[in-house]
Write a protein that holds these residues in place. Structure first.
Motif, PDB file in Angstrom:
ATOM      1  N   ASN A 113      -7.217   0.375  -5.051  1.00  0.00           N
ATOM      2  CA  ASN A 113      -6.706   0.106  -6.179  1.00  0.00           C
ATOM      3  C   ASN A 113      -5.260   0.457  -5.924  1.00  0.00           C
ATOM      4  OD1 ASN A 113      -6.502  -0.493  -9.194  1.00  0.00           O
ATOM      5  ND2 ASN A 113      -6.531   1.429  -9.381  1.00  0.00           N
ATOM      6  N   PRO A 114      -4.100  -0.237  -6.530  1.00  0.00           N
ATOM      7  CA  PRO A 114      -4.419  -1.559  -7.188  1.00  0.00           C
ATOM      8  C   PRO A 114      -4.342  -3.011  -6.272  1.00  0.00           C
ATOM      9  CG  PRO A 114      -2.187  -0.888  -7.509  1.00  0.00           C
ATOM     10  CD  PRO A 114      -3.037   0.067  -7.029  1.00  0.00           C
ATOM     11  N   TRP A 115      -5.177  -3.728  -6.514  1.00  0.00           N
ATOM     12  CA  TRP A 115      -5.111  -5.029  -5.570  1.00  0.00           C
ATOM     13  C   TRP A 115      -5.199  -6.249  -6.421  1.00  0.00           C
ATOM     14  CZ3 TRP A 115      -9.224  -8.364  -5.311  1.00  0.00           C
ATOM     15  CH2 TRP A 115     -10.314  -7.941  -5.418  1.00  0.00           C
ATOM     16  N   GLN A 116      -5.845  -6.231  -7.734  1.00  0.00           N
ATOM     17  CA  GLN A 116      -6.041  -7.297  -8.579  1.00  0.00           C
ATOM     18  C   GLN A 116      -4.823  -7.374  -9.817  1.00  0.00           C
ATOM     19  OE1 GLN A 116     -10.600  -6.877  -9.243  1.00  0.00           O
ATOM     20  NE2 GLN A 116      -9.525  -4.791  -9.159  1.00  0.00           N
ATOM     21  N   ARG A 117      -5.267  -8.502 -10.258  1.00  0.00           N
ATOM     22  CA  ARG A 117      -4.243  -8.937 -11.383  1.00  0.00           C
ATOM     23  C   ARG A 117      -4.382  -7.774 -12.608  1.00  0.00           C
ATOM     24  NH1 ARG A 117      -5.759 -14.810 -13.128  1.00  0.00           N
ATOM     25  NH2 ARG A 117      -7.529 -13.521 -13.088  1.00  0.00           N
ATOM     26  N   SER A 118      -5.554  -7.481 -12.849  1.00  0.00           N
ATOM     27  CA  SER A 118      -5.867  -6.673 -13.877  1.00  0.00           C
ATOM     28  C   SER A 118      -7.241  -6.070 -13.568  1.00  0.00           C
ATOM     29  CB  SER A 118      -6.190  -7.476 -15.252  1.00  0.00           C
ATOM     30  OG  SER A 118      -6.976  -8.388 -15.201  1.00  0.00           O
TER      31      SER A 118
ATOM     32  N   ALA B 247       1.581 -10.875  -6.695  1.00  0.00           N
ATOM     33  CA  ALA B 247       3.239 -10.438  -7.023  1.00  0.00           C
ATOM     34  C   ALA B 247       3.104  -9.184  -5.912  1.00  0.00           C
ATOM     35  CB  ALA B 247       3.191  -9.796  -8.246  1.00  0.00           C
ATOM     36  N   ARG B 248       2.007  -8.560  -5.505  1.00  0.00           N
ATOM     37  CA  ARG B 248       1.933  -7.416  -4.727  1.00  0.00           C
ATOM     38  C   ARG B 248       1.612  -7.955  -3.369  1.00  0.00           C
ATOM     39  NH1 ARG B 248       0.894  -1.944  -5.471  1.00  0.00           N
ATOM     40  NH2 ARG B 248       0.901  -2.228  -7.733  1.00  0.00           N
ATOM     41  N   PHE B 249       0.840  -8.801  -3.353  1.00  0.00           N
ATOM     42  CA  PHE B 249       0.630  -9.530  -2.018  1.00  0.00           C
ATOM     43  C   PHE B 249       0.448 -10.935  -1.988  1.00  0.00           C
ATOM     44  CE2 PHE B 249      -2.477  -5.767  -2.420  1.00  0.00           C
ATOM     45  CZ  PHE B 249      -2.199  -4.840  -1.450  1.00  0.00           C
TER      46      PHE B 249
END
Length: 867
Positions: free
Chosen positions: A335-340, A349-351
């Motif tokens: 975490n975090p890897w998801q939109r929410s 945006a991150r990946f």
């Protein structure tokens, strides 16, 4: 993940039951519901009256076979568990009734929690059912107390299977709230109880069978995987087959008594007897549920960071691991890897460009694991949806598919951290996984990331459905489960099954679940236990401390004795951030000698290259040692899944007749033939080692020790105290394998590139055989100083590379081998050592005079003899 245990500060439901630190609240002694408080204050107001003809003679029930027997009756000292020789191995406590009943008018309170950790509870009176009412024709005894409190209690005995016997105790649910078993304590070690961090021998401890809030600085008592089972090194075990709240008092309150107390009016007690405690664990596991066999690639070394800030950072680590020669199969994206929160969609945006990122990881030979929890961010009071997690929350709420709470029940929503803009810190609401539609929806949402390449899930939390908060019962309700008192034990399994279904349906079952919480039987659903957030140092687990490396060792040993054979702690811990160099490397010594090894935890990273080049070399060697042992670990995992044989064994259980084996609760056997003695204190370069019976050879120095004896040994950093039993055949992976995941990159050697090669390290002694996962079989023996090895290829391996400890073979002399030949056939060719070790030549051998090891390479079925 970057936010965990501090989220226990929440408020539960309309009754304002507080968790961890609510001001102005005192622990309630009585229930608040109308009528319930009166019953608390006067538990015996309508106690049953014993008929005048009640019988006081001694009667017993009994079940047994040629391996042993259980006997119990209406006398306090009438509980006896005997072995095959009819001698007792366990019995009721002297001066205490073996069975006590917690009487309460109306049965267990609907609102107040009867805490089984305490010997006495408000509103509950303890009585001994010692008066015989009836000896029934079906063999059951009907008992009662002298006062009549608690009503009738029926006791039945039965043989469950060989050396496994049950006592079933049923009391009147309207008169009894709790039941307690009392056994005499002894000088054996009490091992098991699920995931325990404080020690391996539980003597002197009260061991709860459920998570409680408060306790350690994590906000809980760290009871993530409670299992109501222990095995005693004197040759017996006890399993309380219950999902109700309970606790074991292992000679803590009274040094002469081991008690098991459960908040239930019915208990099924399973007793196991065998002089070999390992067989007891086998039988228990067969009763509680055989564990899943994780995929082979799960054994490969894993790596993760607490937070990946970008795709570039993730791929940089992936490439650096290969450049440093650290074999690695799986990378975790935490975490975090998801939109929410748990919307199961990659945050671009991150990946950026997730498909290409996953393709590059696959090309580098990595499988991918992602983090998940069973929560959704709840919509704020204004009703505005701010992220996809909240949108999904609304759908499940409107369909009635969330866990409910209160009276009347409504969807449970925690007020903690809701409406977080990123939705990544909110435990807002929980899907009701008992509903097939809700579980199917959750599983279906995982399909896109599985299609991208995700093959494993790290399932955090799952422990919110607690038994009590400040001595009150949370009012949980589930659509397809009508007993809120057993739901806390079962909820983690309901949660995990949704992910198991997703992997089965969308990945063909090729994947694994790494979980934080479970309960008995959960080993058939999850694959590997991860202990949550241990400290990042050498701290011992205490009443107020989670514990570091020692806690990881204890957790591994206790879980393996409790039916959970697979465990992987954060190498270097989590709480406290980045570990010291010494803590990381000592932890790596331990992780390398466990069936599953993962690098990662709190702080910036646990990557060894952030320390220095020597730390990187040491870590690389330890990771290579772990991965080299994968064929051996795999044989242990297969045995565990087939018959419950524990891969990790406390020294006291492996050698129950060796009293010295009980002196070191941190040492353990891996299978039959490897013995690990971890260094768990800072600044230590020497360690007392108890050498168990037999001859044991140091893995690195090849010095031999014959036990039982105690020896002070050098323990320099990076050289674990690992020993091989004489007569052992240890199958090994080819030396240059970098990953168990297939890759087309010609610069990366994967397991498929060396599928035809099997290595084996042999300390020849008495006749010994081993069969590995593909059916390849090796048999070795030393007679009069000569060594004979028979090799039968399997479905994949066709080449055997032997490494024979010539110095420590049975009947060893100092003379090097003179001839190596096929049995009754031609001599093998003497060749350069490098050629033999790498397989450049076949049917060849070389002797290394420096290490006094004999290396042999053969292809195809062969029997070779070295003289």
């Amino acid at each position: 993940m970057n936010v965990r245990s501090n989220q226990w500060t929440v408020v539960v439901g309309l009754s304002a039951v507080c968790v961890a630190g609510c001001p102005g609240r005192n622990t309630p002694a009585d229930a608040s519901a109308s009528g319930d408080a009166a019953r608390e204050a006067s538990p015996d107001a309508d106690a049953s009256i014993i008929p005048s003809d009640a019988d006081s003679r001694a009667e017993t029930v009994r079940a047994g076979d040629e391996r042993g027997a259980i006997t119990a009756g209406n006398r306090g000292d009438s509980l006896v568990l005997a072995g095959a020789d009819a001698l007792p191995v366990a019995r009721g406590a002297s001066g205490r009734p073996w069975l006590e009943l917690g009487a309460r008018r109306g049965g267990a309170s609907r609102t107040a929690f009867h805490d089984p950790r305490a010997q006495r509870q408000p509103g509950v009176s303890w009585v001994a059912p010692s008066v015989l009412r009836e000896a029934r024709a079906d063999g059951a005894l009907v008992l009662a107390s002298e006062s009549g409190a608690g009503g009738a209690v029926t006791v039945r005995a039965a043989r469950v299977s060989e050396a496994v016997y049950s006592l079933t105790i049923e009391a009147d649910a309207e008169s009894a709230a709790m039941l307690r078993l009392n056994l005499a304590s002894d000088d054996g070690a009490y091992v098991g109880f699920g995931e325990r961090f404080r020690s391996t021998d539980a003597k002197g401890s009260i061991v709860p069978m459920q998570l409680h809030l408060g306790g350690t600085d994590s906000g809980t008592n760290e009871t993530h995987v409670p299992v109501p089972f222990f095995v005693n090194s004197r040759g017996y075990g006890l399993f309380v087959r219950s999902r109700h709240a309970g606790a074991f008092d292992v000679a803590a309150t009274d040094s002469a008594v081991v008690s098991a107390t459960f908040e239930s009016a019915r208990l099924e007690l399973l007793f196991f007897v065998d002089p070999d405690p390992v067989k007891i664990i086998q039988r228990f596991t067969q009763q509680s549920g055989l564990p899943r066999l994780p995929p082979l690639w799960a054994h490969g070394h894993m790596q993760w960071r607490n937070v990946w800030r970008s795709r570039d950072e993730l791929l940089s680590d992936a490439r650096r691991l290969r450049a440093e020669g650290i074999p690695t199969t799986t990378i975790w994206i935490d975490n975090p890897w998801q939109r929410s929160y748990n919307d199961s969609v990659v945050d671009e945006a991150r990946f950026p460009d997730p498909p290409s990122m996953f393709r590059e990881l696959a090309a580098l030979g990595y499988r991918v694991l992602v983090w998940h929890t069973p929560y959704l961010d709840a919509i704020d009071a204004d009703g505005a949806v701010s992220n996809p997690s909240e949108e999904l929350f609304g759908q499940l709420r409107d369909r009635g598919q969330l866990v409910r709470y209160g009276d009347p029940p409504a969807a449970f929503v925690s007020p903690a951290n809701t409406g977080n803009p990123g939705g990544m810190q909110a435990n807002g609401a929980i899907p009701d996984f008992t509903q097939p539609a809700a579980s199917a929806l959750w599983s279906g949402r995982l399909q896109p990331v599985i299609s991208l390449g995700v093959r494993a899930f790290k399932l955090d939390y799952g422990e919110d459905i607690v038994h009590e908060v400040l001595a009150q019962r949370p009012q949980w309700s589930f659509a397809m489960h009508d007993d809120p008192r057993t739901a806390p034990s079962l909820f983690p399994q309901w949660y995990h099954r949704a992910y198991r279904t997703a992997l089965d349906e969308h990945a063909g079952g090729d994947g694994f679940l790494l979980v934080r919480a479970s309960s008995w039987g959960g080993q058939a659903v999850c694959d590997i236990i991860w202990p949550g957030d241990l400290d990042n140092d050498f701290a011992r687990a205490e009443a107020t401390a989670v514990g570091g490396l020692p806690a990881a060792v204890a957790g591994l040993i206790n879980l393996s004795a409790s039916g959970f054979p697979s465990f992987a702690s954060d190498t270097g811990g989590y709480r406290g951030g980045t570990p010291t160099r010494e803590a990381l490397l000592r932890w790596a010594e331990h992780s390398a000698l466990a069936p599953y090894m993962q690098l990662g935890g709190g702080g910036e990273s646990h990557n060894p290259w952030q320390y220095d080049a020597e730390a990187t070399r040491i870590y690389r060697d330890l990771a290579r040692l772990h991965d080299a042992l994968i064929p051996y670990f795999r044989t242990l995992a297969i045995a565990a899944s087939r018959d419950g044989t524990p891969p990790v064994r406390a020294l006291s259980l492996a050698f129950p007749s060796d009293r010295g084996a009980r002196s070191d609760g941190w040492a353990y056997l891996l299978g039959d033939d490897l013995y690990a003695v971890p260094v768990i204190e800072p600044g230590v370069t020497q360690r007392r080692v108890h050498v168990p019976p037999g001859t044991w050879v140091h893995w690195s120095t090849r010095e031999a020790f014959t036990g039982p004896t105690d020896v002070m040994m050098d323990a320099p950093l990076g050289r674990p105290l690992l020993f091989v039993r004489q007569s052992a055949v240890i199958p090994l992976l080819a030396e240059d394998v970098a990953t168990l995941a297939a890759t087309d990159d010609p610069t990366i050697v994967d397991a498929t590139d060396r599928a035809s090669v099997l290595r084996a390290r042999v300390v020849a002694g008495a006749l010994r055989s081993i069969t590995v996962a593909d059916g390849s079989a090796i048999t070795a023996q030393s007679m009069d100083g000569s060594v004979r090895v028979q090799w039968q290829p399997g479905r994949e391996a066709s080449e055997l590379r032997l490494q024979i400890d010539w110095q420590n073979r049975l009947g060893a002399t100092m003379a090097p081998p003179a001839t190596v030949s096929v049995e009754a056939g031609a001599a093998l060719a003497a060749s350069p050592l490098a050629d033999v070790r790498s397989g450049v030549c076949s049917s060849c051998w070389a002797f290394d005079p420096a290490s006094r090891e004999l290396f042999i390479t053969v292809r195809g079925a062969q029997t070779v003899v070295a003289r």
